[in-house]
Design a protein around this motif. Structure first.
Motif, PDB file in Angstrom:
ATOM      1  N   ARG A  38      43.110  -8.854 -34.901  1.00  0.00           N
ATOM      2  CA  ARG A  38      42.472  -8.364 -33.674  1.00  0.00           C
ATOM      3  C   ARG A  38      41.160  -9.108 -33.459  1.00  0.00           C
ATOM      4  O   ARG A  38      40.338  -9.190 -34.371  1.00  0.00           O
ATOM      5  CB  ARG A  38      42.199  -6.858 -33.788  1.00  0.00           C
ATOM      6  CG  ARG A  38      41.678  -6.198 -32.517  1.00  0.00           C
ATOM      7  CD  ARG A  38      41.351  -4.732 -32.780  1.00  0.00           C
ATOM      8  NE  ARG A  38      40.145  -4.616 -33.619  1.00  0.00           N
ATOM      9  CZ  ARG A  38      39.864  -3.534 -34.346  1.00  0.00           C
ATOM     10  NH1 ARG A  38      40.673  -2.484 -34.359  1.00  0.00           N
ATOM     11  NH2 ARG A  38      38.742  -3.480 -35.050  1.00  0.00           N
ATOM     12  N   THR A  43      45.220  -8.584 -29.721  1.00  0.00           N
ATOM     13  CA  THR A  43      45.795  -8.633 -31.071  1.00  0.00           C
ATOM     14  C   THR A  43      46.991  -9.566 -31.085  1.00  0.00           C
ATOM     15  O   THR A  43      47.817  -9.528 -30.163  1.00  0.00           O
ATOM     16  CB  THR A  43      46.243  -7.223 -31.517  1.00  0.00           C
ATOM     17  OG1 THR A  43      45.105  -6.360 -31.526  1.00  0.00           O
ATOM     18  CG2 THR A  43      46.838  -7.264 -32.923  1.00  0.00           C
ATOM     19  N   ARG A  44      47.071 -10.392 -32.107  1.00  0.00           N
ATOM     20  CA  ARG A  44      48.224 -11.269 -32.290  1.00  0.00           C
ATOM     21  C   ARG A  44      48.807 -11.015 -33.674  1.00  0.00           C
ATOM     22  O   ARG A  44      48.109 -10.581 -34.587  1.00  0.00           O
ATOM     23  CB  ARG A  44      47.801 -12.742 -32.177  1.00  0.00           C
ATOM     24  CG  ARG A  44      47.325 -13.150 -30.783  1.00  0.00           C
ATOM     25  CD  ARG A  44      48.464 -13.203 -29.763  1.00  0.00           C
ATOM     26  NE  ARG A  44      49.566 -14.043 -30.177  1.00  0.00           N
ATOM     27  CZ  ARG A  44      49.616 -15.358 -30.017  1.00  0.00           C
ATOM     28  NH1 ARG A  44      48.596 -15.990 -29.432  1.00  0.00           N
ATOM     29  NH2 ARG A  44      50.665 -16.049 -30.409  1.00  0.00           N
ATOM     30  N   SER A  45      50.121 -11.277 -33.813  1.00  0.00           N
ATOM     31  CA  SER A  45      50.807 -11.017 -35.090  1.00  0.00           C
ATOM     32  C   SER A  45      51.397 -12.278 -35.681  1.00  0.00           C
ATOM     33  O   SER A  45      51.804 -13.191 -34.945  1.00  0.00           O
ATOM     34  CB  SER A  45      51.952 -10.027 -34.880  1.00  0.00           C
ATOM     35  OG  SER A  45      51.456  -8.750 -34.603  1.00  0.00           O
ATOM     36  N   ARG A  64      48.524  -8.491 -38.607  1.00  0.00           N
ATOM     37  CA  ARG A  64      48.014  -8.316 -37.246  1.00  0.00           C
ATOM     38  C   ARG A  64      46.536  -8.704 -37.234  1.00  0.00           C
ATOM     39  O   ARG A  64      45.757  -8.250 -38.077  1.00  0.00           O
ATOM     40  CB  ARG A  64      48.196  -6.877 -36.784  1.00  0.00           C
ATOM     41  CG  ARG A  64      49.663  -6.422 -36.796  1.00  0.00           C
ATOM     42  CD  ARG A  64      49.810  -5.052 -36.172  1.00  0.00           C
ATOM     43  NE  ARG A  64      49.646  -5.083 -34.730  1.00  0.00           N
ATOM     44  CZ  ARG A  64      49.165  -4.073 -34.009  1.00  0.00           C
ATOM     45  NH1 ARG A  64      48.783  -2.955 -34.583  1.00  0.00           N
ATOM     46  NH2 ARG A  64      49.075  -4.172 -32.691  1.00  0.00           N
ATOM     47  N   ARG A 103      54.275  -7.901 -41.197  1.00  0.00           N
ATOM     48  CA  ARG A 103      53.467  -8.558 -40.165  1.00  0.00           C
ATOM     49  C   ARG A 103      51.986  -8.464 -40.493  1.00  0.00           C
ATOM     50  O   ARG A 103      51.496  -7.403 -40.873  1.00  0.00           O
ATOM     51  CB  ARG A 103      53.709  -7.900 -38.803  1.00  0.00           C
ATOM     52  CG  ARG A 103      55.107  -8.102 -38.275  1.00  0.00           C
ATOM     53  CD  ARG A 103      55.323  -7.400 -36.926  1.00  0.00           C
ATOM     54  NE  ARG A 103      56.748  -7.282 -36.670  1.00  0.00           N
ATOM     55  CZ  ARG A 103      57.515  -8.272 -36.224  1.00  0.00           C
ATOM     56  NH1 ARG A 103      56.988  -9.439 -35.950  1.00  0.00           N
ATOM     57  NH2 ARG A 103      58.808  -8.096 -36.051  1.00  0.00           N
TER      58      ARG A 103
END
Lengths: 585, 91
Positions: free
Chosen positions: A406, A296-298, A404, A402
């Motif tokens: 995935r 996962t990146r935000s 997110r 944010r």
């Protein structure tokens, strides 16, 4: 006194005379033709232009110190005591009174800096026989810079039967054009840059025919406007160039959106579209993450205090909206986290029923749409709206929200996201990317997309005050949006003068005194100004070769562009293929 | 409703029109399949869709929720995209 017949500059000088005596005229003397402002035994007078009918007899105005020169015509010259302006303005034969203006030693600098005067001198091109279409905020139909050259105005914003391309608005010709008002001033300025005929601040193609669409800025209606201009020009057998000094970030940034598609369908031999690149060069509107499978990146976004929400039939306005795109071969899930840390569940691509879901958090409602791939490009799109909390309408909490992402199935893993309104929400942190900021219609493949170059940073305004713009002179303007397109196609195509540009003022728009340089012209900045500069150039090229198509136009322009210090033909995300050098075209 | 033919923005906007399914409040682009026939294009014209009556593959109109639903079911309609707001690029 009929102030409707007196130019703002002359009215201002009269007010200052009445309030402060002869001393009040001193700041006006450097720009207006004034006589006897010094304390002498003669009353202070102004040298004026008087607009009237061609055959009007003004002999009855002689006397009381009014001297009108011979010669006839629709613009007479004369000398008028200030105290006689009242009588002059009330006369039925007088249509308007302008003060004579002091010509400056320098013409507007922009055309000269890129070689327009020698090009026009060498070729004799003026834009005659070419239609310049301006789809914008309208035009000031009585501005002398456009005298008798506005063919029609399709005003999309007023009631009416519309035209073939859209059954709304009204098409106005002749005197009826005065029904349409440019209350923003943007379209008038743009039209003046492309095709104005002012003797000091003239446009690039001062004899082109002008066709105007006053749009409500919905991109579907902009598309209708593009079709309208080309249809009318085609009926007249004339080549045409359409200018679009507008843009947005709700699209895929790869030219596959519907407005860009219509542009690509409509252009061809003698049918060219010029678009502005956008002004987000300093704005953090684009974020990118690279997501691996199972990870996962935000993307962090700063969402400010939202304005008061005005209820509307279409529902509450979002506090912030985000538009995300990634490869169709990937499958990403999307979640949103509020400033407090509370968040929505991850939402995967929804393949059955509506792909939109609404989640209520303490700090705001969040709508996430995750449909199947877009058939236009095969990629996935997701939309995130941060909304007031329903049903109370409580405003969203400002702060860092944010997104997110995935990676459920990953082949490429790259996700690009845009804040749709950069004046509201901007990205912050590591995901920020200073690139890919040219959206529709500048992203259209066939459009000539233009960034901005700074040719002027200092000027003296109408009141004699020295003014400065905070840009670096003689380089690409910092606000000019960077490319390339999301699919790496080079955009912008080139840059042209976009700051600070003098052009036609709409009398129906708001006036910023520090931007006024005379009573007919004002200064503006933006890629809105650089696009019509090139549109005017294209009009000159079409006059010379009416069948030029977009590829030929781009080829010609590109061959006469350069980025300082780089090999000719090199592309730069900010400069495009460089600053245009017109004289060799 | 064939939701696969709606873009994300239109899908989201339809939620807000659920109360009044007949109000023509949705400005949309209607993108046609290559196989759209003259009678298909005539149907669009009757609905108030402009620009799709010739060779163009894209028309524009203000449609209701019900009309969007009906068009999404037509095999000759490839895509329905919500029209968005542009901004002038002068500062």
């Amino acid at each position: 006194m009929n102030y409707d017949k007196i130019s703002p500059a002359l009215a201002g000088a009269l007010d200052d005379l009445q309030a402060h005596g002869r001393q009040g005229l001193e700041p006006h003397g450097h720009s207006l033709g004034l006589i006897s402002t010094e304390p002498v035994h003669k009353p202070p007078r102004a040298v004026v232009f008087i607009r009237c009918d061609d055959a009007a007899n003004l002999d009855h105005l002689a006397g009381e110190g009014i001297e009108i020169n011979g010669g006839g015509g629709r613009a007479r010259t004369g000398i008028v005591p200030f105290m006689s302006l009242d009588r002059l303005s009330e006369d039925d034969a007088v249509q308007f009174i302008n003060p004579a203006r002091r010509l400056r030693l320098h013409m507007d600098v922009a055309p000269g800096k890129v070689g327009v005067p020698p090009f026009r001198l060498r070729t004799g091109m003026t834009g005659q026989g070419v239609v310049v279409g301006v789809v914008d905020s309208g035009i000031e139909p009585l501005h002398p810079a456009f005298d008798a050259r506005i063919l029609r105005i399709w005003d999309q914003t007023i009631p009416g039967p519309g035209v073939i391309e859209g059954r709304y608005g009204a098409e106005l010709t002749g005197d009826l054009q005065q029904i349409s008002r440019d209350t923003v001033g943007h379209g008038t300025h743009v039209a003046g840059i492309a095709a104005g005929a002012d003797p000091t601040y003239g446009g690039i193609a001062p004899e082109a025919t002008i066709l105007v669409v006053k749009t409500d800025l919905l991109d579907a209606h902009v598309a209708d406007g593009v079709r309208y201009v080309f249809r009318v020009a085609g009926e007249l057998g004339l080549p045409a160039v359409v200018n679009l000094s507008l843009g947005s970030h709700g699209d895929a940034h790869d030219g596959t959106d519907p407005l860009s598609t219509v542009i690509d369908e409509q252009v061809g031999p003698g049918r060219i579209v010029c678009c502005s690149a956008g002004n987000e060069g300093n704005d953090n509107i684009h974020g990118r993450v690279q997501v691996a499978k199972g990870h996962t990146r935000s993307l962090a976004c700063s969402v400010p205090v939202p304005p008061p929400n005005i209820p509307s039939p279409s529902g509450p306005s979002p506090s912030a909206s985000f538009n995300g795109w990634y490869a169709g071969t990937d499958q990403m899930a999307v979640a949103v986290v509020a400033p407090s840390g509370a968040g929505t569940p991850f939402q995967t691509v929804i393949t059955g029923g509506s792909p939109a879901r609404v989640y209520t958090l303490t700090e705001g409602s969040v709508r996430i749409a995750t449909p199947r791939p877009d058939p236009a490009n095969g990629d996935h799109n997701f939309l995130v709206d941060i909304l007031p909390i329903a049903p109370t309408g409580t405003q969203t909490t400002p702060g860092i929200w944010r997104l997110r992402i995935r990676g459920d199935e990953v082949d490429e893993g790259r996700v690009d996201v845009w804040s749709i309104d950069g004046t509201v929400a901007q990205f912050t942190g590591r995901a920020l990317q200073d690139s890919l900021k040219i959206g529709s219609p500048g992203a259209a493949s066939a459009a000539v997309t233009v960034g901005s170059y700074t040719t002027r940073v200092e000027w003296v305004d109408l009141m004699g005050h020295a003014q400065q713009a905070g840009f670096e002179l003689d380089t690409v303007t910092d606000f000019s949006s960077e490319g390339p397109r999301r699919d790496s196609l080079p955009k912008p195509d080139l840059i042209a003068p976009g700051a600070m540009i003098a052009s036609s003022l709409s009398v129906n728009s708001g006036i910023f005194p520090e931007m006024l340089i005379d009573d007919l012209n004002t200064l503006k900045a933006g890629t809105s100004m650089s696009s019509p500069f090139v549109a005017g150039l294209v009009a000159l090229l079409l006059q010379r070769e009416p069948d030029l198509d977009p590829d030929a136009v781009k080829g010609l322009l590109r061959a006469h562009c350069s980025v300082p210090g780089r090999t000719p033909g090199t592309y730069d995300p900010k400069w495009g293929y460089g600053l245009i050098d017109v004289q060799g075209l | 409703m064939n939701w696969t033919k709606l873009d994300a923005a239109l899908a989201g906007a339809l939620e807000q029109t659920d109360q009044n399914r007949d109000a023509r409040r949705l400005p949309v682009f209607v993108q046609l399949d290559a196989e759209a026939s003259p009678p298909d294009r005539e149907t669009l014209f009757e609905l108030g869709v402009c620009g799709a009556d010739g060779q163009s593959g894209t028309g524009t109109a203000n449609l209701s929720h019900r009309e969007v639903e009906a068009l999404s079911e037509q095999p000759w309609v490839r895509r329905l995209v919500l029209s968005g707001q542009q901004r002038l690029t002068g500062r």
